[in-house]
Structure formats: C-alpha cells, structure tokens
Scaffold this motif. Structure first.
Motif: not given
Length: 232
Positions: A205-209
C-alpha cells in the motif's frame, strides 16, 4: 486477519490520516511505503495503541478492538517494533526480552524460547550485555526478538533497516521470510529501502498525504509503477 477500515488520525488540529483502509493476512508481508511525513508511522502507532485515532475501526480476527491502549493492543496480539528500536539501554539483553512476558499473563515462570536464539544467535552470546552497549543492528535484532516473545498475531515493523549494516539487513530479511513461511503472523512492514520492501512484500500500500494512493497485490510485477508512486 487484521482489517483497518477508514482510519483517520489527528495531531491537534492537523489531520494526518484520511480514511486509511488496508488488510494484513497471516503468512503474508504487507508493505506500507511512501515518502517521509506521509503518515506511515502514524498508522502503525494507531494500530499499536500508541496514538489515539479519531475515526474508523481496527479489527483482528473478527474482533473489533475499539480504541486500544498500547498494553491492550499488545495483549490482543499486536507487536510493535518502533522506528529507533527503543530498547532499554541500562537493562541487559535478557531483561529487555523478558519485558515481553508482561502481556502474556500468568503467574510468571516464562522463559525465552530457544526459537528466538535460532533466529538471532547473537542475542544468546550477548545475553548479559546492556542494551545500550549493542550496535544499532544488534539493537534492532533485540527489538524484533522482544516483540516475538509476546507471541503476536500481528507484527508491525517500522523502518527495520534504518541505520543498519548490510549483513544484518540480510539477516532481518531472512527472519521475516521465516515468519512468513510459518504462516502464523501477519506482518506489516513500513520501509524506505525500496528493494528490501518489494523483495519481501506480498502486497504493498502506497500512502501519500495520509491517503492510500496505490495498492499493489503483486509488488514485484508492479515494481516500476510502485517506484513512481512512492517517489511522488
């Protein structure tokens, strides 16, 4: 299985996580990736009861945990290896590991399983050395060992390769592979070392902001897309 649903978290008036949802299954490594400051550590702290979350739910094996304290989360089966390791510097290696018995209950009499020394042989050699006298890599091994002594259902690893020499990074990678093959623990790995994370993860899972912006069920196949997503 660990299920996180619509989790939000705030520090004061600042909202850090915006409706994070993910699952982590036993026998699999779930990678959580993203640049610095996007909320990865905050997510682990919420799961581990280290920081209260505002909304959403955490469910482990079908049981909703509510808003657990760190001790309640540990008793439920969630073990947290924090960034920076947080070993007790004036306690011996043995005493550090024995603190893991606190959430097992009973009247005492627990002993450190031989399996721990099979995974981390150096800890048996340094059993009576103070935690603060160990190298960074040795402290990381101690922190993971202490977490495993709690007999977790979920193991949260926050940047386990940070500041660690390559030989110990390889050993930690092998330990994670062994735990995955045993199939009893769901592992969530927060990691900046891209090759290490993608090489071990079964999903990422990629998290951004504070939001999940990309979810890969096949990290090795999606390597190029993952690298681009993590770099944004």
């Amino acid at each position: 299985m660990l299920e996180i649903q619509d989790l939000t978290l705030k520090y004061g008036q600042s909202q850090i996580l915006h409706g994070i949802s993910l699952t982590a299954e036993p026998g699999k490594v779930t990678g959580v990736m993203g640049t610095n400051g996007v909320g990865k550590t905050s997510l682990l702290k919420a799961i581990a009861g280290r920081h209260p979350f505002a909304n959403g739910s955490i469910t482990l094996n079908g049981q909703t945990l509510g808003h657990p304290t760190a001790f309640a989360a540990a008793k439920a089966g969630i073990a947290y290896v924090p960034q920076g390791r947080e070993v007790f510097p004036l306690m011996t290696v043995e005493e550090n590991m024995q603190t893991g018995f606190a959430c097992l209950g009973g009247a005492g009499g627990h002993r450190i399983p031989d399996r721990i020394f099979d995974l981390f042989p150096i800890l048996k050699e340094f059993l009576h050395r103070r935690g603060g006298d160990l190298s960074g890599g040795q402290q990381q091994q101690l922190a993971i060992a202490r977490a495993l002594i709690t007999q977790p259902k979920v193991l949260l690893l926050d940047e386990p390769t940070e500041g660690i020499q390559p030989s110990i990074i390889k050993q930690i990678g092998r330990v994670i592979e062994v735990l995955r093959e045993e199939g009893e623990i769901a592992i969530i790995l927060v990691e900046q070392y891209f090759d290490f994370a993608v090489g071990l993860a079964d999903q990422v899972f990629v998290i951004n902001r504070g939001q999940v912006t990309f979810n890969s069920p096949n990290p090795k196949q999606d390597r190029a897309t993952l690298l681009e997503s993590v770099s944004i």
